[in-house]
Structures are given as structure tokens and as C-alpha cells.
Design a protein around this motif. Structure first.
Motif, mmCIF file in Angstrom:
data_model
loop_
_atom_site.group_PDB
_atom_site.id
_atom_site.type_symbol
_atom_site.label_atom_id
_atom_site.label_comp_id
_atom_site.label_asym_id
_atom_site.label_seq_id
_atom_site.Cartn_x
_atom_site.Cartn_y
_atom_site.Cartn_z
ATOM 1 N N ALA A 168 0.825 -1.210 0.000
ATOM 2 C CA ALA A 168 0.000 0.000 0.000
ATOM 3 C C ALA A 168 0.859 1.259 0.000
ATOM 4 C CB ALA A 168 -0.936 -0.014 1.208
ATOM 5 N N VAL A 169 1.886 1.287 0.851
ATOM 6 C CA VAL A 169 2.673 2.516 0.952
ATOM 7 C C VAL A 169 3.496 2.751 -0.310
ATOM 8 C CG1 VAL A 169 4.737 1.569 2.100
ATOM 9 C CG2 VAL A 169 4.041 3.926 2.516
ATOM 10 N N THR A 170 4.052 1.690 -0.897
ATOM 11 C CA THR A 170 4.838 1.892 -2.111
ATOM 12 C C THR A 170 3.944 2.337 -3.273
ATOM 13 O OG1 THR A 170 4.710 -0.498 -2.519
ATOM 14 C CG2 THR A 170 6.722 0.345 -1.501
ATOM 15 N N LYS A 171 2.716 1.845 -3.314
ATOM 16 C CA LYS A 171 1.752 2.299 -4.317
ATOM 17 C C LYS A 171 1.507 3.797 -4.174
ATOM 18 C CE LYS A 171 -2.165 2.047 -6.907
ATOM 19 N NZ LYS A 171 -2.260 1.631 -8.326
ATOM 20 N N LEU A 172 1.299 4.244 -2.918
ATOM 21 C CA LEU A 172 0.995 5.658 -2.689
ATOM 22 C C LEU A 172 2.215 6.536 -2.932
ATOM 23 C CD1 LEU A 172 -1.210 5.375 0.525
ATOM 24 C CD2 LEU A 172 -1.957 5.654 -1.841
ATOM 25 N N LEU A 173 3.406 6.050 -2.591
ATOM 26 C CA LEU A 173 4.612 6.829 -2.868
ATOM 27 C C LEU A 173 4.792 7.053 -4.363
ATOM 28 C CD1 LEU A 173 7.205 5.215 -0.385
ATOM 29 C CD2 LEU A 173 6.125 7.463 -0.195
ATOM 30 N N ARG A 174 4.382 6.061 -5.157
ATOM 31 C CA ARG A 174 4.558 6.133 -6.609
ATOM 32 C C ARG A 174 3.489 6.961 -7.309
ATOM 33 N NH1 ARG A 174 3.468 1.979 -9.235
ATOM 34 N NH2 ARG A 174 2.701 0.594 -7.583
ATOM 35 N N THR A 175 2.258 6.902 -6.794
ATOM 36 C CA THR A 175 1.127 7.388 -7.594
ATOM 37 C C THR A 175 0.414 8.611 -7.035
ATOM 38 O OG1 THR A 175 -0.408 5.900 -6.436
ATOM 39 C CG2 THR A 175 0.693 5.048 -8.405
ATOM 40 N N THR A 176 0.790 9.072 -5.830
ATOM 41 C CA THR A 176 0.094 10.227 -5.262
ATOM 42 C C THR A 176 1.051 11.393 -5.072
ATOM 43 O OG1 THR A 176 0.472 9.546 -2.958
ATOM 44 C CG2 THR A 176 -1.525 8.734 -4.040
ATOM 45 N N ASP A 177 0.450 12.571 -4.962
ATOM 46 C CA ASP A 177 1.213 13.790 -4.711
ATOM 47 C C ASP A 177 1.125 14.060 -3.205
ATOM 48 O OD1 ASP A 177 2.682 16.072 -5.232
ATOM 49 O OD2 ASP A 177 0.902 17.303 -5.591
ATOM 50 N N TRP A 178 2.244 14.063 -2.516
ATOM 51 C CA TRP A 178 2.176 14.128 -1.061
ATOM 52 C C TRP A 178 3.291 15.005 -0.478
ATOM 53 C CZ3 TRP A 178 6.546 12.077 1.384
ATOM 54 C CH2 TRP A 178 7.363 11.266 0.582
ATOM 55 N N ASP A 179 3.047 15.501 0.725
ATOM 56 C CA ASP A 179 4.065 16.236 1.489
ATOM 57 C C ASP A 179 4.621 15.377 2.623
ATOM 58 O OD1 ASP A 179 3.748 18.995 0.268
ATOM 59 O OD2 ASP A 179 1.694 18.657 0.966
ATOM 60 N N PHE A 180 3.719 14.627 3.240
ATOM 61 C CA PHE A 180 4.106 13.820 4.397
ATOM 62 C C PHE A 180 3.524 12.426 4.251
ATOM 63 C CE2 PHE A 180 2.765 12.366 8.740
ATOM 64 C CZ PHE A 180 4.026 12.093 9.243
ATOM 65 N N THR A 181 4.377 11.415 4.468
ATOM 66 C CA THR A 181 3.898 10.031 4.472
ATOM 67 C C THR A 181 4.406 9.347 5.736
ATOM 68 O OG1 THR A 181 3.705 9.768 2.068
ATOM 69 C CG2 THR A 181 4.061 7.766 3.362
ATOM 70 N N ALA A 182 3.486 8.662 6.417
ATOM 71 C CA ALA A 182 3.844 7.903 7.615
ATOM 72 C C ALA A 182 3.401 6.459 7.419
ATOM 73 C CB ALA A 182 3.173 8.502 8.857
ATOM 74 N N VAL A 183 4.296 5.521 7.702
ATOM 75 C CA VAL A 183 3.949 4.107 7.564
ATOM 76 C C VAL A 183 4.474 3.353 8.781
ATOM 77 C CG1 VAL A 183 6.050 3.678 6.200
ATOM 78 C CG2 VAL A 183 4.139 2.042 6.119
ATOM 79 N N TYR A 184 3.674 2.409 9.244
ATOM 80 C CA TYR A 184 4.013 1.649 10.451
ATOM 81 C C TYR A 184 4.055 0.156 10.130
ATOM 82 C CZ TYR A 184 3.002 -0.966 14.736
ATOM 83 O OH TYR A 184 3.019 -1.890 15.754
ATOM 84 N N TYR A 185 5.150 -0.502 10.563
ATOM 85 C CA TYR A 185 5.314 -1.946 10.406
ATOM 86 C C TYR A 185 5.445 -2.599 11.789
ATOM 87 C CZ TYR A 185 6.797 -0.965 5.539
ATOM 88 O OH TYR A 185 6.870 -0.560 4.219
ATOM 89 N N ASP A 186 4.713 -3.684 11.990
ATOM 90 C CA ASP A 186 4.875 -4.434 13.246
ATOM 91 C C ASP A 186 5.700 -5.708 13.034
ATOM 92 O OD1 ASP A 186 3.155 -6.325 12.075
ATOM 93 O OD2 ASP A 186 1.404 -5.654 13.207
ATOM 94 N N LEU A 187 6.360 -5.819 11.893
ATOM 95 C CA LEU A 187 7.093 -7.030 11.528
ATOM 96 C C LEU A 187 8.104 -7.451 12.595
ATOM 97 C CD1 LEU A 187 7.755 -8.957 8.915
ATOM 98 C CD2 LEU A 187 9.810 -7.549 8.820
ATOM 99 N N ILE A 188 8.989 -6.542 12.986
ATOM 100 C CA ILE A 188 10.059 -6.894 13.916
ATOM 101 C C ILE A 188 9.485 -7.248 15.283
ATOM 102 C CG2 ILE A 188 12.050 -5.963 15.168
ATOM 103 C CD1 ILE A 188 12.758 -4.404 12.596
ATOM 104 N N ASP A 189 8.547 -6.470 15.756
ATOM 105 C CA ASP A 189 7.949 -6.730 17.065
ATOM 106 C C ASP A 189 7.294 -8.107 17.100
ATOM 107 O OD1 ASP A 189 6.949 -5.629 19.766
ATOM 108 O OD2 ASP A 189 5.093 -6.252 18.803
ATOM 109 N N HIS A 190 6.501 -8.424 16.100
ATOM 110 C CA HIS A 190 5.805 -9.704 16.099
ATOM 111 C C HIS A 190 6.758 -10.882 15.875
ATOM 112 C CE1 HIS A 190 1.513 -7.941 15.376
ATOM 113 N NE2 HIS A 190 2.150 -7.398 16.379
ATOM 114 N N PHE A 191 7.782 -10.672 15.062
ATOM 115 C CA PHE A 191 8.802 -11.707 14.922
ATOM 116 C C PHE A 191 9.491 -11.954 16.267
ATOM 117 C CE2 PHE A 191 8.617 -12.361 10.469
ATOM 118 C CZ PHE A 191 9.515 -13.371 10.143
ATOM 119 N N CYS A 192 9.800 -10.865 16.977
ATOM 120 C CA CYS A 192 10.496 -11.009 18.258
ATOM 121 C C CYS A 192 9.637 -11.756 19.275
ATOM 122 C CB CYS A 192 10.893 -9.640 18.803
ATOM 123 S SG CYS A 192 12.270 -8.867 17.909
#
Length: 847
Positions: free
Chosen positions: A205-229
Motif C-alpha cells: 500500500a505505501v509503495t503504491k501511494l509513494l509512486r502514484t500520489t502527490d504528497w508532502d508527508f507520508t507515515a507508515v508503520y510496520y509491526d514485523l520486527i515486534d511480532h517476529f520477536c
């Protein structure tokens, strides 16, 4: 003119301990590229370290008591049930709401919590987007309010990945021996499939929006490391006892795999932005990867959070950011103000954080507004619901249950609601406790203790014990500890730390030390050795203290307080060069550590490096803490070029200091009342309340001031003692506020006389001197002599009681020179009554 774009990337639980080894081996090249062209440092977390609370603090710049997100779940507004936490719990505006109001465009992806999606300029893909069922027959639809604007739903819906889509090609890079897993008994691959699918969905989702939208600020959150741990850290090297060799071999590389995959996703995002975009990568806390890992979680609220470490990571790079430099003193509350500052916007005065100005090459003074929350206008907010229109989130709830953050929900709706409300209240109390707002914390904790329906009160009692210790209410702490021992709590607590703290607070350091010493054969933890070191230091057993602190550092070399403790001990052992080394190590680990700067200054001063000592003291003052007052006094000493020799018993400049507080002190029955009488007759202003009346033991009065007796709890009254004289018994001298200057007249009398006088006062045989009491008084005198040399705001002279009575003129002249004020010496002499010198040295037995 280029737009000042900013990309904020959240990696839940990312920790430098793991990242460091991967950077060295070249396995996180994307993150390394950011560090090489930017800044990096530790990110301090908050208490309790629960992710929804912490990421809401990142978004708002406010602590949880202000922003309102207090846990993993919330009660529905109409009291119809319990659900995973939503945007409705947040009471404060996030940075994307403020940016919306100011005409900026933001993308927010996967933030926790962000459902229901807020109608801001830009796109919100809420945290409900990636929460899907593992059941291939149940392909969870995208519910209303998951995405804003609604018309983005069709563009993004096919970007979700489902757990059943995970294949061996996904699994084998993480678990090369996956074919050995018995999937009927071992759910490791099921956990992996859910974690991987969820995070790939966010990334798509975030890479799609980085490529296709006009933006000033983008925030993205991943829980990958926490859940792996939480799922696989117990298998991480080194192997823990209790983990079979077979499982260790299968899962030992999982954590490294998670970090490397996270770095691969970072690399892709960096490909999609331009060189003018500022990037921040950060985590909300770290994760224990050493001996503190827990195999069997206790039955307490959000138990897995017990493995969260105090410091997460921070990396920033972009135009105007310093290059390849470590920065210090960063906190979660600072992110939102820094983002607003990046966009040239004012900082809310009600925000708890500050702009991280140290990350910039050129510092720009921030501007301020009273509160963004109180301003009217369009902030792209949702209307807070009144009913239960937001659908319950079974997938999100199930994930929290599987991770251990919440218990399986009770089928009794009222019971589930009550437990949730109690947990949220308890979390708020812990927030207040972390802020040292003991009054509000205690109110909530006492309310919970008085709640009959609350079955498990062990965690509440533990917090009451901690609160009481921190507020020096040791008798209360002892009572709570006894209540906990008697309670029917199901949780097995390690009580030796609080029990030791309580004994120390009650003036029983040897018993406190014995409690900790008894644990050495059972556990080998850095914290245990550190506490043993502190107790030995307090007992002036400096060789044992050095050994204990050194053991603590061997186990956990990255703990700043351990190095600070060793530095202080080495200073007392007069190994000033080594003290400097460990002070500097402590500061390298935590730059804004005032006591480390202070001991560095003292050590440098002893080595003759006056200029750098002054800089160290000035840094301690600038950080603004309790230690800063000592540092101020130390700076004055350097500037006055005072040469205080440790060989001298006295420590004095023999000059008057404005607003000085004259203290009369000594062991009990050592002549302090006589000195107070003499100083009053000499013309000094005496601070006394005359509440303790004269008696046969002190026929001319005690000259006491009642607040002195509670100085260990409250020393604020010292402000009224400026330019006055007050009596403070020797054991209480250590509680003097270092912000003031003190002239201490310490009455010195033969210990045998002191004891005989005391025993006569209480009607005991004066011919027998208790050996324990004799040793205690001897140690007290030794500690005072050390104390005076460690306190730059203290000057002290010893006045011998016998000499004062036999030859008062000489002693009075000494006192006059010391206080720096002309005294009425003839009147002072009249107060000396030799007939009151009744307990002269005589032969006595010792028992």
C-alpha cells in the motif's frame, strides 16, 4: 522551489543490539546508507511500553494521559462490548490533522491505531487494512472506514496479502529447515504467515501511494520486527536453557531474517523518493535479546511487553540534516514537534516534546501556538461515535490474543468490560507513575485496590510498592509488600529488589545487601550486581563496590548507569583516570546523564584539568536535574580557585556567602544545643519553633525545628532557612538541598561520652558501652567526613565540645571566622556552663 517532503517509517521494537551486528556484516545496506548521510541515536520510550499508546504519542507529541490511547483494547461507547483500540480513543490531533488544516497533503499507512480512517487531505490506509483471516475460505472484505477516500478502495484492495498465499519460497529464506517442522504441534509457520502477509500488505500500500500520489508527508508503520520477536526471540542465539537444540536450529535465524527483510522494504521506499525528501526511521522501544528473554510469560496484563527494552532506534537523513553523527536525548514525544517544525509550523505549547534541533546543521528557533487541539477549523477528523457503529474487529482482537497482549475475552460481557476498564485505569496510573505524578497515580491505584470485583490485585500492589519507594514512603511500601505476600495472586513476583530498597530506605543497608547477596547463586543479572554495587558504595566498601559494578558491566556493557556507578567508586578509590574513562563511556551511551557529567568533572578536577572539569559541570547544570545544583557549587569552587585539601579535617573558605544557611550538627548529645544557644547570643538569626521544651537533660532548651525531622520527605522549607541558623542531626545532613550554600558547624565529642550521656538520659547503665552503637557512631563520623568532600555547596568545621567548654574564646573565634560574620563573643561566652559538662570520659566496659 523544492517541497520539503518527509517520510516517517515506524519499525515497532527495532533495537540497535540486533541492528549493530547486521550493519557490521553488511546485511542492512539501506539503513546504513541513511546513517552514513544522516544522524542516528537511541529513542527513549515511555512507561508502560504498549505500542498503541506509544505510536499515538509519536503522532501527537503528547503523553498517553493527554492523547487518551491507554491500551490495546477499548470499551465501545455504548458499553455493548470490547474491541481493538480505534481512532475514537485518541483525544488529541495527530500531525496529519494539523498538516491537513495547514494545506498539506499526507499519506498514513497502517498506523496503530488509525481506524476509522480520518478524512484528511491525502490517503489513510488504516491498521484494519492488513488485519485479515488466515482461513482461505474467509477472505475478509475491506470494511467501510478502512480507507480514506473511499474511491481508493478499488485501487488498493488487491494489494492485500493473505496468510494462505504464503508459499515455501517465502518461508525458506527465513527457515531453511522448515521441512522439519511438525505443523500439527508447532504453530511457528502459522505465526510467520500472518506476520508476513500483514506487513507485505502494508508495504504494498505505501509503495503504491509513494509512486502514484502527490504528497508532502507520508507515515507508515510496520509491526514485523515486534511480532517476529514475540514469536521467535526465544530461539535467537545464544541458546536459552529450556529451548531444544532441534527448535533452536530451525528458528535461530528468524530475527535476523526479519531485520534483513525490513531493510529490503526500506530500500524499495528509498528508490521511490527524491533526494530532497527527509527520511526518519524509528522504533517505539527496543526488545530484549540477551539473558532477560522470558520463556514463560507471567499472567499479567500485556505480559509480552516485559521484554520491551527502554531504548528504540532513531535515524534521520535529508536536506539540512547533519551527516554520520550520533545524537542524544531523543524521545517519542519529540517526533511530532520535529515534523511540524520541518514544515515551518508552530509547536503546540501543550505538547510534551521538543524540536530535535540537534539533528540539523543549522538551528532555526521554533515558533509556538498555545494548543492545536483548541483551534477551530477543518482538521480532517472523524466524528466521534456515540453508539457501536464501528464494527468489532475480530481479526485484530485474535491477533492480540495470540501475541499475549490481551487475554481471551470473557463470554460475560460485563466482566470483559470491567476488566478492560480496570486495565485502562491501571495503565493511566502507570503513565502518571512514569511522570512522577505520584498523587494522581496513587489515587487510581487505591481505587483499584478498593474495587471488590478486581480479582488480581498483585500488579496494583507492585505499583503501589514502587510508588511508595520512589516517594520515600518506606513504611507504606513495607505494608504493601506484606499485603502482596499475603495475597492470593497467581503471579510469582521477584520481590528481592523492592524488599532490598525498602530495607535501605528504613536505614538497614546491611539487611538490604544480604537480600541481594542471597540471589547471586540463583541469577547472574546486571541489575542485581549493579544494586549490590550501589549498596557497597553506600557502605563505603569501595573495593567490593568496584567488583560488583565491574560484574554488572561484563553482563550488560551498554548500561550507562553501570559505568556511572563504577566511575563514582573509582573516584572514591582515587583512581581518577579510570573514573574519567567510565564517566565518558556512560555519557557516550546516554549523553544527557547529569550525574555522569558531574563525576567526570570531579575526576578531571582532581587530575588538574580545570577547564574541562568546568565544561563537564556546566553540562550537568544545563541538563537541569537534581545533580545540577551540586554542579553549580562545583563551578563556583573552580572559579573561586578554592584549594580544598583532603588532608584537612575542615573544609572552609572563612568568608561570608550571601544567603548562606548555617547548620549546627553532630551526634546526639554532642553539644549542638549549646552551640545553638551561643550563636543566638552572638547575634545570628535562629530557626526554631521551641516545640520541644527544656528538661533535665537539656535545661536550657533543645533549639529544634520540627520540619527538620521530615527533611528526608520534604526539604522545601530550607528556602526559609537562608541567612539563618538551624540544627540538623548528623544522619539527616545528606538530605540538604544542593541548591543552597551551607556552613556546617559539626560538634565533635568523644564517642564514649556521647553514648554515656545518651544512656544516662534514658536511665541505662553508663558504665557499659554497646559495641554496636560505638561502631555505628564511628561509621557515622566517617561518612560525614566523606559527605562534606563530595558536596561542593557544603563547608564544614569540627568544633570539639570539650575544647569549647574549657577554652570557649578560641572555639568562638574559629566559628566567627567560619561564618564570616562578626559575632558578640562576650555574650556567647556567657552561655557556656561548665556544670552541664557531666559525662566526661571515664573507664567503661564494652559489650
Amino acid at each position: 522551489m523544492n517541497r520539503k517532503k518527509l517520510l516517517l517509517i515506524g519499525w515497532d521494537a527495532a533495537d540497535w543490539k540486533i541492528i549493530g551486528s547486521l550493519l557490521k556484516s553488511g546485511h542492512m545496506p539501506a539503513l546504513k546508507s541513511l546513517i552514513d548521510r544522516g544522524v542516528y541515536g537511541n529513542m527513549s520510550t515511555l512507561n508502560p511500553p504498549y505500542s498503541p499508546m506509544l505510536w499515538s504519542t509519536v503522532a501527537t507529541g503528547k503523553t498517553p494521559d493527554k492523547h487518551g490511547v491507554l491500551g490495546f483494547v477499548e470499551v465501545m461507547p455504548d458499553m455493548s462490548g470490547v474491541r481493538s483500540v480505534t481512532t475514537n480513543s485518541r483525544k488529541s490531533r495527530a500531525v496529519w490533522n494539523i498538516l491537513h488544516n495547514q494545506g498539506f497533503t499526507s499519506n498514513v499507512v497502517g498506523w496503530w491505531p488509525s481506524y476509522p480512517a480520518e478524512p484528511i487531505n491525502g490517503v489513510v490506509v488504516s491498521d484494519k487494512f492488513q488485519k485479515v483471516s488466515a482461513d482461505p475460505k474467509k477472505q475478509t472484505p475491506i470494511e467501510p472506514s478502512t480507507i480514506h477516500p473511499q474511491n481508493m478502495k478499488d485501487e488498493l484492495k488487491d494489494l492485500r496479502m493473505f496468510p494462505f498465499e504464503i508459499t515455501k519460497e517465502h518461508i525458506l529464506p527465513f527457515f531453511p529447515l522448515a521441512n522439519k517442522i511438525d505443523q500439527e504441534k508447532d504453530k511457528g509457520l502459522k505465526s510467520f504467515s500472518k506476520i508476513m502477509a500483514s506487513n507485505v500488505s502494508v508495504h504494498n500500500a505505501v509503495t503504491k501511494l509513494l509512486r502514484t500520489t502527490d504528497w508532502d508527508f507520508t507515515a507508515v508503520y510496520y509491526d514485523l520486527i515486534d511480532h517476529f520477536c514475540h514469536s521467535y526471540m526465544k530461539f535467537h542465539p545464544p541458546k536459552l536453557d529450556g529451548i531444544t537444540s532441534e527448535l533452536f536450529e530451525i528458528y535461530k535465524d528468524a530475527i535476523y531474517g526479519a531485520y534483513r527483510f525490513q531493510d529490503m522494504m526500506l530500500a524499495r521506499k528509498l528508490e521511490l523518493i527524491d533526494a530532497d525528501t527527509t527520511v526518519i526511521v524509528m522504533s517505539d522501544h527496543g526488545f530484549e535479546s540477551g539473558y532477560k528473554r522470558i520463556l514463560n510469560m507471567p499472567s499479567v496484563q500485556a505480559a509480552p511487553a516485559l521484554e520491551h527494552r527502554q531504548f528504540g532506534i532513531f535515524v534521520a537523513a535529508g536536506p539540512g540534516i547533519k551527516k554520520n553523527e550520533k545524537v542524544f536525548g531523543l524521545g517519542l514525544v519529540d517526533i511530532a514537534p520535529t515534523i511540524l517544525h520541518h514544515f515551518g509550523l508552530a509547536i503546540g505549547k501543550d505538547m510534551d516534546g521538543k524540536v530535535l534541533s540537534e539533528i540539523y546543521k543549522d538551528r532555526i528557533t521554533p515558533t509556538f501556538v498555545d494548543s492545536w487541539d483548541k483551534l477551530k477549523g477543518d482538521f480532517g477528523e472523524i466524528e466521534k461515535e456515540e453508539g457501536s457503529s464501528v464494527l468489532s474487529d475480530s481479526e485484530a482482537m485474535q491477533q492480540l490474543i495470540e501475541l499475549g497482549y490481551i487475554d481471551s475475552l470473557d463470554e460475560d460481557k460485563e466482566k470483559a468490560i470491567f476488566k478492560t476498564q480496570s486495565d485502562l485505569k491501571h495503565n493511566l496510573a502507570r503513565v502518571y507513575l512514569g511522570q512522577r505524578n505520584f498523587i494522581e497515580a496513587k489515587k487510581i491505584l487505591n481505587d483499584l485496590m478498593n474495587e471488590d470485583k478486581l480479582e488480581e490485585k498483585g500488579p496494583v500492589l507492585m505499583d503501589l510498592i514502587s510508588l511508595s519507594i520512589k516517594s520515600n514512603e518506606f513504611l507504606d511500601a513495607k505494608r504493601y509488600l506484606e499485603d502482596l505476600k499475603k495475597s492470593k495472586t497467581k503471579v510469582r513476583y521477584n520481590l528481592f529488589f523492592p524488599e532490598s530498597d525498602i530495607l535501605l530506605g528504613l536505614g538497614q543497608p546491611l539487611k538490604a545487601l544480604n537480600i541481594l547477596e542471597s540471589q547471586k547463586s540463583k541469577r547472574n543479572s546486571g541489575e542485581l550486581w549493579f544494586r549490590i554495587g550501589r549498596l557497597h558504595y553506600g557502605l563505603r566498601n569501595y573495593d567490593q563496590s568496584k567488583e560488583a559494578f565491574s560484574r554488572a558491566i561484563e553482563i550488560e556493557p551498554d548500561k550507562a548507569q553501570y559505568h556511572r556507578g563504577l566511575a563514582e567508586t573509582l573516584f572514591m578509590l582515587k583512581d581518577y583516570e579510570s573514573a574519567v574513562d567510565h564517566s565518558l563511556t556512560s555519557i557516550e551511551l546516554v549523553k544527557n546523564f547529569p550525574s555522569a557529567h558531574y563525576i567526570l568533572g570531579r575526576s578531571l578536577e582532581k587530575l588538574g584539568d580545570i577547564e574541562n572539569a568546568r565544561l563537564a559541570f556546566q553540562t550537568a547544570v544545563r541538563i537541569k536535574s537534581d545533580i545540577s545544583e551540586k554542579a553549580k557549587r562545583a563551578i563556583e569552587n573552580i572559579e573561586d580557585k578554592r584549594n580544598i585539601s583532603l588532608k584537612l579535617s575542615n573544609k572552609t573558605t572563612n568568608k561570608f556567602i550571601e544567603n548562606q544557611i548555617v547548620i549546627v550538627s553532630g551526634l546526639p548529645r554532642s553539644g549542638t544545643s549549646l552551640m545553638m544557644q551561643m550563636l543566638e547570643s552572638g547575634g545570628l538569626d535562629i530557626l526554631t519553633d521551641n516545640k520541644r521544651e527544656a528538661d533535665i537533660s537539656n535545661p536550657k532548651g533543645y533549639y529544634e525545628f520540627e520540619p527538620v525531622m521530615s527533611i528526608h520527605k520534604d526539604n522545601s522549607w530550607l528556602a526559609t532557612a537562608k541567612s539563618k541558623t538551624v540544627k540538623v542531626v548528623a544522619p539527616l545532613l545528606k538530605y540538604l538541598d544542593p541548591k543552597y550554600r551551607y556552613k556546617v558547624i559539626f560538634m565533635k565529642r568523644d564517642i564514649n561520652e556521647v553514648i554515656q550521656s545518651q544512656r544516662k538520659m534514658v536511665g541505662k547503665n553508663i558504665d557499659t558501652v554497646p559495641l554496636k552503637l560505638f561502631n555505628a557512631f564511628h561509621n557515622q563520623l566517617e561518612s560525614i567526613d566523606i559527605w562534606k568532600d563530595t558536596e561542593p555547596g557544603v563547608e564544614l568545621i569540627y568544633v570539639d565540645y570539650k575544647s569549647l567548654v574549657d577554652s570557649p574564646e578560641e572555639a568562638i573565634k574559629q566559628v566567627e571566622n567560619f561564618v564570616g560574620i562578626n559575632l558578640d563573643k562576650s555574650q556567647m561566652i556567657t552561655r557556656v556552663d561548665k556544670s552541664l559538662y557531666r559525662n566526661k570520659p571515664q573507664q567503661s566496659s564494652v559489650d
